[in-house]
Write a protein that holds these residues in place. Structure first.
Motif, mmCIF file in Angstrom:
data_model
loop_
_atom_site.group_PDB
_atom_site.id
_atom_site.type_symbol
_atom_site.label_atom_id
_atom_site.label_comp_id
_atom_site.label_asym_id
_atom_site.label_seq_id
_atom_site.Cartn_x
_atom_site.Cartn_y
_atom_site.Cartn_z
ATOM 1 N N GLY A 102 -4.722 1.906 -5.712
ATOM 2 C CA GLY A 102 -4.943 1.547 -4.315
ATOM 3 C C GLY A 102 -5.158 0.059 -4.194
ATOM 4 N N LEU A 141 1.290 4.534 -2.753
ATOM 5 C CA LEU A 141 1.049 5.847 -2.152
ATOM 6 C C LEU A 141 2.219 6.794 -2.418
ATOM 7 C CD1 LEU A 141 -0.527 7.784 -0.364
ATOM 8 C CD2 LEU A 141 0.539 6.702 1.625
ATOM 9 N N LEU A 163 0.819 -1.204 0.000
ATOM 10 C CA LEU A 163 0.000 0.000 0.000
ATOM 11 C C LEU A 163 0.859 1.262 0.000
ATOM 12 C CD1 LEU A 163 -2.863 -0.906 2.524
ATOM 13 C CD2 LEU A 163 -2.670 -1.418 0.092
ATOM 14 N N ILE A 176 -5.498 6.202 3.728
ATOM 15 C CA ILE A 176 -5.006 4.863 4.017
ATOM 16 C C ILE A 176 -5.396 4.540 5.454
ATOM 17 C CG2 ILE A 176 -2.717 5.701 4.691
ATOM 18 C CD1 ILE A 176 -1.546 3.132 3.430
ATOM 19 N N LEU A 192 -6.038 1.253 0.978
ATOM 20 C CA LEU A 192 -5.608 2.511 0.360
ATOM 21 C C LEU A 192 -6.651 2.840 -0.694
ATOM 22 C CD1 LEU A 192 -3.486 4.776 -0.229
ATOM 23 C CD2 LEU A 192 -2.455 3.182 -1.868
ATOM 24 N N ALA A 193 -7.466 3.871 -0.421
ATOM 25 C CA ALA A 193 -8.578 4.187 -1.321
ATOM 26 C C ALA A 193 -9.188 5.519 -0.914
ATOM 27 C CB ALA A 193 -9.655 3.097 -1.246
#
Length: 466
Positions: free
Chosen positions: A391, A217, A213, A353, A410-411
Motif C-alpha cells: 500500500g 491494488l 495506488l 482505498i 491504500l491501507a
C-alpha cells in the motif's frame, strides 16, 4: 400533524432524513413521501448490506490467511442463508435507529406512503392527497444503471441491489464495470468461492485514484484469484446453457467469456421517472440528473434538490450535507453553499482505498504550486504487525504556504484513516502541523505523520510555515 407542511420531501433516504431532521430542528413541519422502504438505497440496498457482507467475507478470508502464522483454521462451505440473515439483521437495526424512530416518533415529521408527483410549483400529489408547500425538496436518489446490450433480454443480469440477495453463491460471475461497486462486490464474492472476472472499459479501475495506488491494488486482487480485463468493449450477451456468454473486444481483439451469472456495475441513474419534473419546468442535465446551484436550488423557485438525484459525487454523506444546506437556505435565512472539497470517499475493498481533497493535477489546475510526498506502506510499522505492507500514502500541499491540499491512501482501515486528513484539509492545516502531531504507535494512521515528515525532508522550505 394536520397543518399544511412547511416542507415536502420526495424520498426517504439518507439525504431526505438529514434534511427532515434539520428542518424539524429549525421549527418546520415536514412531510416525507416514500413509495418504497424508508431508509433509501444506503440502508436497504447499498452501504449497509454490502459492507455487512464484505465484513463477513473478510472474516472468511482471514481464516485461510491465518495458516501462514500457524493458525490452522479450515473454513467450511458458505452458508448463504445465514449470511443473508446477518445482513438483514444489520439493515433492520440501522433502519430502526436512523430512520424509523425519526419518521414514526417525531411530532413535526409525517411519513406519507406512495408515489409523489409534482403537479405545479408548490403542489405534490400522492394518490388522492394533494400537499401544498412553499418548500419542496427532491431527494429521491438514484437507481443502478442498465445497459441495453444486444441479447441482454435473454439473461437475468444482476445489479448492485439484486447481487446482495442471492440465494446461493454463484460458481462464477462476470462483472461489467471497474468502479467502486464492481471491486467491492467482486472481491467479496471471490472470497466466498465465486470465480469473478471484471470487464472494465477504461485502462484501470477507480480512475479517480492515483495509479501508484490502483496498480498494487490490482496485483493484490489478482493474487486472490480475481480476474481483471481492461480496455473492454462489451458487444453482445447471450444465454448459454445454465449460464451466460459475453462477446467483447479487448484492446481491439475479440474475446468470448462465459460464467454462471452476469452483473452490471456501470453507474447510477436518477430516480426521477414519474416525478413530473418536466411539467413544472425543473431543469435536468443530459443524463437526467436534476440541475442545482451551489445553494441546492433548482431552476424552479421553491423547489430544491439534493443527493444522488443531482449527480456526483454520489456519496451518502455528501447527500446529507446537501440536504442540510438546502434546509438551512430555506428556513434559517442563510445562503449556505455546498463545497465537497473536503468530502472524503473510500472503497471498502481489502485493503481499503480512500481519498480527500485535490490531487496534484487538480491543485495545479487551480493555481497551486504543489509539493508531493509518497510513502510506501512498508515504512509504517503497524503494516508489518498486521501482515499487510502492500500500500501507500500520498500527500499534496501548497509549496508556498505549506497548506495541505489533499491525499490518498491504500491501507487497512483506510476508510477510517482518511478522516484525519479530511479534517486537516478542512481546517487548512499545514504540513508542519501534521508532521509535529503525536500519533499512537504502532498505528497505520502514523503513516500520515511519516508522509508529512517525508514531504518536509523533500521540501525543507515548508518547515514551520503555518
Amino acid at each position: 400533524m394536520t397543518a399544511a407542511p412547511d416542507l415536502v420531501i420526495l424520498g426517504a433516504g439518507t439525504t431526505a432524513l438529514a434534511a427532515a431532521e434539520r428542518a424539524a430542528e429549525l421549527g418546520a413541519r415536514v412531510v416525507v413521501i416514500e413509495q418504497a422502504v424508508p431508509g433509501g438505497t444506503c440502508i436497504n440496498w447499498g452501504c449497509i448490506p454490502s459492507k455487512t457482507l464484505i465484513h463477513k467475507a473478510a472474516l472468511y478470508h482471514a481464516a485461510r490467511r491465518g495458516a501462514a502464522a500457524g493458525l490452522n483454521l479450515t473454513p467450511g462451505p458458505v452458508d448463504c442463508a445465514a449470511l443473508m440473515a446477518a445482513k438483514q439483521q444489520a439493515i433492520d437495526r440501522v433502519r430502526q435507529e436512523r430512520c424509523d424512530r425519526l419518521l414514526n416518533e417525531h411530532p413535526a415529521i409525517r411519513l406519507v406512503r406512495g408515489h409523489g408527483r409534482l403537479r405545479a410549483p408548490g403542489e405534490v400529489q400522492v394518490g388522492p392527497e394533494i400537499l401544498r408547500s412553499d418548500h419542496i425538496l427532491i431527494a429521491c436518489g438514484g437507481l443502478p444503471r442498465h445497459l441495453d446490450l444486444p441479447g441482454m433480454h435473454t439473461v437475468a443480469a444482476l445489479n448492485s441491489y439484486s447481487v446482495l440477495n442471492l440465494p446461493a453463491i454463484p460458481r462464477s460471475l462476470l462483472i461489467v464495470g471497474g468502479g467502486v461497486i464492481a471491486l467491492e462486490i467482486g472481491q467479496m464474492l471471490q472470497r466466498f468461492g465465486c470465480q469473478v472476472t471484471l470487464l472494465e472499459r477504461g485502462d484501470r479501475p477507480l480512475a479517480e485514484f492515483d495509479p501508484r495506488l490502483t496498480g498494487p491494488l490490482c496485483a493484490l486482487l489478482a493474487a486472490e484469484g480475481l480476474r481483471q480485463h481492461f480496455g473492454v468493449e462489451v458487444r453482445q450477451v447471450a444465454a448459454e446453457g445454465e449460464g451466460v456468454a459475453v462477446a467483447a473486444m479487448i484492446n481491439g481483439h475479440p474475446l468470448r467469456l462465459t460464467a454462471e451469472r452476469l452483473m452490471l456495475a456501470v453507474g447510477t441513474v436518477p430516480a426521477t421517472a414519474g416525478l413530473g419534473l418536466e411539467a413544472v419546468g425543473v431543469a435536468c442535465d443530459r443524463q437526467g440528473f436534476v440541475v442545482i446551484d451551489a445553494e441546492c436550488r433548482t431552476s424552479v423557485p421553491g423547489i430544491w434538490a439534493a443527493g444522488d438525484v443531482t449527480g456526483p459525487p454520489l456519496l451518502a454523506p455528501a447527500g446529507e450535507l446537501e440536504g442540510r444546506v438546502a434546509v438551512e437556505n430555506m428556513f434559517a435565512g442563510r445562503h449556505c453553499t455546498v463545497d465537497h472539497h473536503g468530502t472524503p470517499m473510500a472503497v471498502f475493498i481489502d485493503p481499503e482505498i480512500a481519498l480527500v481533497g485535490q490531487t496534484a493535477a487538480q491543485a495545479g489546475a487551480a493555481g497551486h504550486e504543489v509539493a508531493e510526498a509518497y510513502l510506501d506502506l512498508a515504512a509504517v510499522a503497524k503494516a508489518h504487525v498486521v501482515g499487510a505492507p502492500t500500500g501507500a500514502l500520498l500527500l499534496w500541499a501548497d509549496r508556498h504556504d505549506g497548506r495541505l491540499l489533499g491525499g490518498q491512501i491504500l491501507a487497512p482501515r483506510a476508510a477510517d484513516l482518511i478522516h484525519e486528513l479530511a479534517l486537516a484539509v478542512r481546517a487548512c492545516l499545514t504540513v508542519s502541523e501534521l508532521a509535529d502531531s503525536v500519533h499512537v504507535y504502532p498505528t497505520i494512521s502514523d503513516g500520515w505523520r511519516l508522509a508529512a515528515r517525508r514531504l518536509l525532508a523533500d521540501c525543507p522550505e515548508l518547515r514551520g510555515r503555518a
